[in-house]
Design a protein around this motif. Sequence first.
Motif: not given
Lengths: 202, 258, 410, 58
Positions: A176-178, A181-182, A185, B206, B210, B213, B217, B221
Amino acid sequence: MISPTVFFVAIVSSMLINNIVLMRFLGVCPFLGVSRKTESALGMSAAVTFVMLVASVLTYILYYLVLDPFGIEYISTIAFILVIASLVQLVEMFIKRFSQKLYKMLGIYLPLIVTNCAILGIVEINIRENYAVQYGFGAGLAVAVTSALGAALGFALVMFAFSSIRERLDAATVPESWKGVPISLVVAGIMALAFLGLGGIV
Amino acid sequence: MAEKKVAKNPMKKKKKNGRLDILTKGFIRENPIFIFLLGMCPALAVTSTMETGLGMGLLVILVLTGSNVVVSLIRNLIPEQIQIPAFIVVIATFVTIVGMLTEAYAFALHQSLGIFIPLIVVNCLIMGRATSFASKNKVSDSAIDGFGMALGFTFALMLIGATREIFASGAIALGVYLPLPFEISIINTEMYLFNMDVFAGPAGGFIVIGVLLALFTAIGNYRQKKKEAERQAWIEQKKKEAAERKRKKAMESAGDAS
Amino acid sequence: MFDKIKIAGILLVVGMVAGLAIVGVHTLTEDRIEENRLAMQYEDYVSIFPDMDLTNYEEKALDQDVLTTRITAYDSDGDFLGYIFIGESASYGGTNRVLVGVDSDGRIVKVILSQTQDTANIVQNVIDILDKFEGQAFGEVDYDAPSGATQSYDSIWRVVDAVSLMIEGDPTQEAFESVFEDADSYDVLFDHEDLAFVEEFNIRDADGTILGYAYEIDVDDENTVFLVVDQDDVFKGFVPKDAVDDETQAMIEAYDDHIDTPLVDIDPDTGDILEDAINDLKPLVETTTRVDYDIVVRYKDYIEDDEVVGVTYIVRTDGYNARMIGEVTIVDDELFSFVIRSHNESADWGAIIIDDGDLQEALIDADNPEDVDVKEYTTFDATSGATQTGEAMQRIVVAALEYHNEEGGQ
Amino acid sequence: MTEAIIAIITVALIVFIYIGSYVLNRRVPAPYQKVDEATCGACSNYACGVKQKLSEER
């Protein structure tokens, strides 16, 4: 007279070895933002290529005919960004007027280009390379445009490859959290690792 | 009967101190890099060490605060139709000036940031704040907003830079690029054998962003789920209370009738 | 209408204010930026010579392809520390700026890559290997090229090489200096064929005035000797290039008596290659008027009844790859023959038109060689090398004619 | 001093050209086209004319 290898090296090095996105970190915003579909990635690349070529010619001439002779190189930042911005405005205007087809293809991407650091970055790099001192004004311009072309091709190559990967990623099961964009990247990081290996070419 | 503790309504916004909120929102809630993905180019390019990230952040603080103030000052003088280009001129002027000041007073930083100083001009964060906040608000609020947002940006750059530097060199140094009177390593793991140079390079940039992030997230969540659960619980309770009231009323009316 | 004027006015005001602000800050920071840039240079200098006195050093601009500057470093007592050579050399990413420190013993102190646009990890590979230069003496520099960084490394190597040539000295230059104290530079004039000597040089002083000429004689594979004459063709002796064996040395010394006599008066009788060289040179000296190396060397006059009827000019120019030398003979003010005596054009392109001979013929037949369209003779390759070869050939003929007309064949 | 004046004039001139071209461009109407709103919404570009038009339509 400069030998043809100079042009060859300029293209290869700015396209693959010093790839504008993966090695120089220019144009990362469109790289992440407009790469969801292959079609839009190619549209963006076409717009970038066109503007980049014209912008390198204009700024090169501006720098060596106006800024350099008068010793006012320090205003180059503001001068370059405004030249690029007005160039984009004019191009958009002409396309709107004369070619609806072209506007449909490039119209959305043109305004995005003003904030695309790839253009301003390549223009700055070209000036910093001192091509005019190395090869003379005319030949220097040719080399500058060639390496700008290489950079644009490198951008298109990476955009195309990355958008293809992303289309696959969308279908993959990602935590879910990936999602979004993550994971993109991280994929870009692996692509950068692959491009690192191209450094051995020259 | 002891009064039952009433659950707070989580949907009702907490009352916030206006200015403080403007200042702090850029840190996590509206972090330009982790939430809005603005200014990714410098976030990748100048964060191979924490200090270059900090230096870039400081420059952005100067430019963003300055441009926000000027944009806010002239917002009523400039006709609507040429607002955006006028803002670009303001920002480009500020960037040029800040670039010259850096070259004069922090030369090492200027050398290490290279072309990314002029590229602050095209950082979407700055134009974004100018159009969405400074052009509509008072000078003082705009200044605070610019400062806070840039602070959040700096925080993000430093976090990325610190992560990359510690993986790449096992230590975090300070005083190499900025004109500080000292040069120290804040953290030094002395684990030179485990240094991973790739984190100082492009690929590491990168990957670190990533992962960070994804982390942000995930936290977001989790928070949202917690909030959702609270909201659900509150709704349940309200429903129960309502049912209770209804039952009581019904019983009362039944009692009246009898 | 008023609206438009208002907008235009605002635009101008915005622009002026922006310009004013930038110029203002520039005047404030200008000096400091200059200072910082200097300090950055000094940092490199000091990392080479830690004891260097930054208030007392000499800077000399070098007129050379690779090296741009030579810094002479002294310590605070005024004692000579060594030289720092600064060179610029192209790599794939752009120009690399390389500093080479040389101590008073002629050893490399340090090689620094001070500016580069190449990719960081490639540069790191190169920098790791630069330490190996430290402490090495010139002439025996040994190095390992790192893998995968060829262009970056080559650009550094070119600079070290140029420094080496400058420190070690060029044997040819040293040979000339032993004859002419003021000798500062030399040019290769042209290659001779079927003669005892192979190459002709001119020797110049620092102002560019020609001091004399030298002819390279290969005695055998290992021994090379120059025959040197001065501007008036007075014999200045044979000088060895590098070290020569005893036999050659003896041959040279046999001519010591003739030094300072005009070449035409020498009549040796040794029977060796040096005698052949003198005998080969004599007729050339009698007929040659040298003008300037780059343009025209008047080579041979053809005399009939005490009147010059024909002249041969040797003209040198740059072809596509390197120097190209042509021999143009003009008889009765008309082009008589045109031969390319030496060139270095690639066999696939440039050499084809030279061997073909059509262009030579066309140039001779044309009323005005300048009007000949070279492209017609290079149709197989309209864009690159061949066209330039052809243009070089045309330049040679035009230059010879021009010189001939100016001087009136005198 | 002349150098400074040239610098100011150059900047003013370029600003004039830029804003002029911006105003001219805004006056030329864009041909109507269908935009994928989802893709458009994800982009955070301030200068995008399409986006402004979309929000006006709404």
